[in-house]
Write an enzyme that holds these catalytic residues in place. Structure first.
Site, short mmCIF file in Angstrom:
data_model
loop_
_atom_site.label_atom_id
_atom_site.label_comp_id
_atom_site.label_asym_id
_atom_site.label_seq_id
_atom_site.Cartn_x
_atom_site.Cartn_y
_atom_site.Cartn_z
N ASN A 189 5.90 4.39 -21.71
CA ASN A 189 4.43 4.34 -21.62
C ASN A 189 3.95 3.64 -20.36
O ASN A 189 2.79 3.29 -20.24
CB ASN A 189 3.83 3.67 -22.85
CG ASN A 189 4.25 2.21 -22.99
OD1 ASN A 189 5.04 1.70 -22.19
ND2 ASN A 189 3.72 1.55 -24.01
N LYS A 191 -17.64 -10.86 15.21
CA LYS A 191 -17.38 -9.64 14.44
C LYS A 191 -18.35 -9.48 13.29
O LYS A 191 -18.74 -10.45 12.64
CB LYS A 191 -15.94 -9.67 13.90
CG LYS A 191 -15.53 -8.41 13.14
CD LYS A 191 -14.15 -8.55 12.55
CE LYS A 191 -14.14 -9.35 11.27
NZ LYS A 191 -12.83 -9.34 10.58
#
Length: 315
Positions: free
Chosen positions: A37, A192
């Site tokens: 699973n 930036k």
């Protein structure tokens, strides 16, 4: 060091093995099993009872897989009655998620810190957090190392009389300034603005670049968007040569190939906090080991000695 027990997850067993070589202790076996699973099961295959347990697992791609594996390792060590459990996380991926900068957004760094403690961590050893304030998300001791000494030792082999250390943004400027002091060079920084994960704009560079030998210093390089944007400005400002350095060389989405393909980039230097497959490496890449620093920090933690002395600059 008979009471120490060191295990590695599957994220970077080579680094864990190198750390154990420096400590002269064995890397103890562990097993990761995947059920049908898709659930994972972890077993630590050596005695942990009343031992000082260190679990080495950088949070690197696939991040969620390795993070859950670390949670299960912590839970296994706690269930095995370990005296103390230290999560050694050379790269802490979620440290970039450190603030709520948009409505209804998760703060992943704080959540992962809480989950590590819930899973069983008594202490964390990490290196160069993207956002230093993530240190404060933990309510357990955190030893936060950096790789500036390793990087500085490498770059001292060059003639640095004309060099300048450049930070891609102002957020990393403090670390760049510390690095520049270690190399006895000037420092500069980019202004930036980030708009998305793959779009940044650097409006200007503060500092003298023309005719200089540039060492770009960043904490990590993932897609390399910021560094690529910075390169254009360095060329326009007349940089004589460019070298790129970082602690965490993640190099996602072809970043290493893109940077290595630039003719004016002489070399790219990073540490081994994250694994880089041999087939991805280029001739310009230099990988420095942080195993000695992590091993010494682990030795000091185990013996109850100061770790902060490792952060002091060399005389």
């Amino acid at each position: 060091m008979s009471e120490i027990a060191i295990f590695s997850g599957t994220a970077h067993p080579e680094l864990a093995a190198e750390i154990c070589e420096h400590l002269e202790v064995p890397l103890l076996p562990s097993r990761v099993k995947r059920f049908a699973n898709d659930c994972l099961e972890v077993q630590l295959q050596a005695n942990c009872r009343e031992r000082d347990v260190f679990l080495i697992q950088p949070i690197v791609s696939p991040v969620q897989e390795h993070l859950v594996e670390l949670f299960l390792m912590l839970d296994a060590a706690r269930g095995a009655s370990a005296a103390r459990i230290t999560a050694v996380i050379p790269h802490f991926a979620y440290s970039r998620s450190d603030k709520k900068d948009a409505p209804r957004i998760s703060i992943g760094g704080r959540l992962v810190a809480d989950l590590l403690v819930t899973a069983g961590a008594n202490r964390v050893l990490t290196m160069t957090l993207h956002s230093p304030q993530v240190h404060g998300f933990f309510n357990i001791p955190v030893d936060h190392l950096h790789a500036l000494k390793e990087l500085a030792a490498y770059f001292r082999r060059y003639d640095l009389t004309n060099a300048v250390v450049v930070s891609p943004d102002l957020g990393n400027a403090k670390e760049a300034a510390a690095f520049a002091r270690m190399l006895r060079t000037d420092v500069a920084a980019g202004a930036k603005q980030r708009f998305s994960d793959d779009k940044v704009v650097i409006s200007s560079i503060i500092g003298e670049i023309e005719g200089r030998d540039v060492i770009v210093l960043d904490d990590e390089i993932a897609k390399g968007t910021t560094v690529v944007e910075l390169m254009d400005h360095l060329r326009q400002r007349g940089a004589r040569s460019i070298r790129v350095a970082c602690t965490h060389g993640l190099f996602a989405a072809g970043a290493l190939e893109r940077l290595g393909g630039m003719d004016d980039v002489i070399e790219i230097v990073c540490t081994n906090t994250a694994p880089i497959a041999p087939e991805r490496r280029t001739d310009k890449l230099r990988i420095l080991s942080v195993a000695p620093a992590l091993a010494e920090a682990m030795r000091r933690i185990h013996n109850g000695e100061s770790v902060s002395v490792l952060l002091q600059p060399d005389p």
